[in-house]
Design a protein around this motif. Structure first.
Motif, PDB file in Angstrom:
ATOM      1  N   ALA A  41       1.062  -1.370   0.280  1.00 47.68           N
ATOM      2  CA  ALA A  41      -0.376  -0.307  -0.105  1.00 47.68           C
ATOM      3  C   ALA A  41       0.790   0.896  -0.074  1.00 47.68           C
ATOM      4  O   ALA A  41       0.192   2.412   0.348  1.00 47.68           O
ATOM      5  N   GLY A  42       2.135   1.211  -0.226  1.00 44.57           N
ATOM      6  CA  GLY A  42       3.005   2.417  -0.080  1.00 44.57           C
ATOM      7  C   GLY A  42       3.379   2.517   1.256  1.00 44.57           C
ATOM      8  O   GLY A  42       3.819   4.196   1.889  1.00 44.57           O
ATOM      9  N   ASN A  43       3.227   1.942   2.398  1.00 47.59           N
ATOM     10  CA  ASN A  43       2.970   2.779   3.771  1.00 47.59           C
ATOM     11  C   ASN A  43       4.730   2.044   3.990  1.00 47.59           C
ATOM     12  O   ASN A  43       5.210   1.136   3.810  1.00 47.59           O
ATOM     13  N   VAL A  44       5.368   2.830   5.269  1.00 51.58           N
ATOM     14  CA  VAL A  44       7.013   2.374   5.089  1.00 51.58           C
ATOM     15  C   VAL A  44       6.568   1.660   6.455  1.00 51.58           C
ATOM     16  O   VAL A  44       6.546   1.728   7.514  1.00 51.58           O
ATOM     17  N   LEU A  45       7.836   0.496   6.000  1.00 56.05           N
ATOM     18  CA  LEU A  45       7.594  -0.713   7.049  1.00 56.05           C
ATOM     19  C   LEU A  45       8.408  -0.737   8.197  1.00 56.05           C
ATOM     20  O   LEU A  45       9.662   0.626   8.709  1.00 56.05           O
ATOM     21  N   PRO A  46       7.891  -0.539   9.328  1.00 56.43           N
ATOM     22  CA  PRO A  46       8.514  -0.199  10.906  1.00 56.43           C
ATOM     23  C   PRO A  46      10.339  -0.550  11.196  1.00 56.43           C
ATOM     24  O   PRO A  46      10.730  -1.538  10.401  1.00 56.43           O
ATOM     25  N   LYS A  60       6.516 -12.996   6.878  1.00 57.88           N
ATOM     26  CA  LYS A  60       7.107 -13.858   6.318  1.00 57.88           C
ATOM     27  C   LYS A  60       5.604 -13.649   5.228  1.00 57.88           C
ATOM     28  O   LYS A  60       4.472 -14.082   5.417  1.00 57.88           O
ATOM     29  N   GLY A  61       6.243 -14.084   3.972  1.00 61.06           N
ATOM     30  CA  GLY A  61       5.221 -14.036   3.033  1.00 61.06           C
ATOM     31  C   GLY A  61       4.789 -12.767   2.321  1.00 61.06           C
ATOM     32  O   GLY A  61       3.905 -12.796   1.201  1.00 61.06           O
ATOM     33  N   ARG A  62       5.018 -12.009   2.674  1.00 54.07           N
ATOM     34  CA  ARG A  62       4.835 -10.501   2.257  1.00 54.07           C
ATOM     35  C   ARG A  62       5.074  -9.657   1.584  1.00 54.07           C
ATOM     36  O   ARG A  62       6.205  -9.589   1.511  1.00 54.07           O
ATOM     37  N   ARG A  63       4.794  -8.971   0.733  1.00 54.14           N
ATOM     38  CA  ARG A  63       5.479  -8.278  -0.219  1.00 54.14           C
ATOM     39  C   ARG A  63       6.670  -6.803   0.010  1.00 54.14           C
ATOM     40  O   ARG A  63       5.451  -6.383   1.595  1.00 54.14           O
ATOM     41  N   TYR A  64       6.627  -6.548  -0.291  1.00 56.95           N
ATOM     42  CA  TYR A  64       7.891  -5.254   0.326  1.00 56.95           C
ATOM     43  C   TYR A  64       8.415  -4.674  -1.598  1.00 56.95           C
ATOM     44  O   TYR A  64       8.391  -5.592  -2.491  1.00 56.95           O
ATOM     45  N   ALA A  65       8.727  -3.466  -1.151  1.00 58.18           N
ATOM     46  CA  ALA A  65       9.488  -2.553  -2.290  1.00 58.18           C
ATOM     47  C   ALA A  65      10.636  -1.800  -1.326  1.00 58.18           C
ATOM     48  O   ALA A  65      10.059  -0.901  -0.446  1.00 58.18           O
ATOM     49  N   VAL A  66      11.448  -1.623  -2.679  1.00 59.65           N
ATOM     50  CA  VAL A  66      12.440  -0.300  -1.848  1.00 59.65           C
ATOM     51  C   VAL A  66      12.516   0.891  -2.843  1.00 59.65           C
ATOM     52  O   VAL A  66      12.262   1.446  -3.687  1.00 59.65           O
ATOM     53  N   ARG A  67      12.517   1.734  -1.554  1.00 60.87           N
ATOM     54  CA  ARG A  67      11.947   3.301  -2.381  1.00 60.87           C
ATOM     55  C   ARG A  67      13.106   4.174  -1.811  1.00 60.87           C
ATOM     56  O   ARG A  67      14.049   4.047  -0.852  1.00 60.87           O
ATOM     57  N   VAL A  68      14.019   4.827  -2.848  1.00 56.68           N
ATOM     58  CA  VAL A  68      14.457   5.267  -2.896  1.00 56.68           C
ATOM     59  C   VAL A  68      13.854   7.283  -3.109  1.00 56.68           C
ATOM     60  O   VAL A  68      14.338   7.146  -4.138  1.00 56.68           O
ATOM     61  N   ARG A  69      14.506   8.000  -1.920  1.00 59.91           N
ATOM     62  CA  ARG A  69      14.160   9.278  -2.598  1.00 59.91           C
ATOM     63  C   ARG A  69      15.430  10.283  -2.304  1.00 59.91           C
ATOM     64  O   ARG A  69      16.537  10.243  -1.660  1.00 59.91           O
ATOM     65  N   ASN A  70      15.655  11.020  -3.452  1.00 57.85           N
ATOM     66  CA  ASN A  70      16.612  12.102  -3.410  1.00 57.85           C
ATOM     67  C   ASN A  70      16.308  13.348  -3.705  1.00 57.85           C
ATOM     68  O   ASN A  70      15.688  13.690  -4.233  1.00 57.85           O
TER      69      ASN A  70
END
Length: 169
Positions: A41-46, A60-70
């Motif tokens: 959902a785009g929420n930052v993981l703790p 376990k089993g949940r998707r995540y994405a890596v976000r980089v901000r400049n």
């Protein structure tokens, strides 16, 4: 040119934070660049800090994405690795690999290892044995997410060439 490095140690099993650790949704930072993991959902993981490292709470089993901000006024190339594998092609990571171009004041979210122009192998929290890296034959860096940032060099001002001309008589 030396890269700016961001490193986020992400335990790939479901984690429980130690009672003394402060859990917060915060990004790893290095200068004007920030790295965080986000859920679908785009929420930052703790995250929490322990012995100088940042850990992510995942399920376990949940998707995540890596976000980089400049947050700088210069573009940068970012080379992202997950579990010791390059996010662009899933091959072993290296500073010499090509990365993504991140615009000035921009953000980039990568949700998996690129398999083709249309398909990705999703990043998921899981066990070492089930990791993409283990299936590719090298699980020694499972749980480590790294980003090398190569800021664009400031353009050098080159003076215009001296033009010799003769004055009309």
């Amino acid at each position: 040119m030396r890269p700016t490095s961001l490193l986020l140690a992400a335990a790939l099993l479901a984690l429980a934070a130690p009672a003394a650790a402060a859990v917060r949704p915060e990004a790893a930072r290095s200068g004007p660049f920030a790295l965080d993991l986000v859920d679908e959902a785009g929420n930052v993981l703790p995250t929490f800090e322990h012995r100088g490292r940042t850990y992510v709470l995942g399920t376990k089993g949940r998707r995540y994405a890596v976000r980089v901000r400049n947050q700088s006024g210069r573009r940068a190339e970012v080379v992202i690795s997950v579990d010791g594998r390059d996010a662009i092609d899933g091959r072993p990571s290296s500073f010499d690999r090509r990365g993504y171009v991140l615009d000035a004041y921009g953000a980039l979210t990568v949700d998996g290892f690129r398999l083709s122009d249309q398909a990705v192998a999703a990043f998921r929290f899981g066990s070492v044995a089930d990791s993409y890296a283990a299936r590719m034959g090298d699980a020694r860096d499972v749980g480590v997410i790294g980003v090398a940032v190569f800021p664009e060099r400031a353009p050098r001002r080159v003076p215009p060439p001296y033009l010799a001309y003769s004055r009309p008589h």
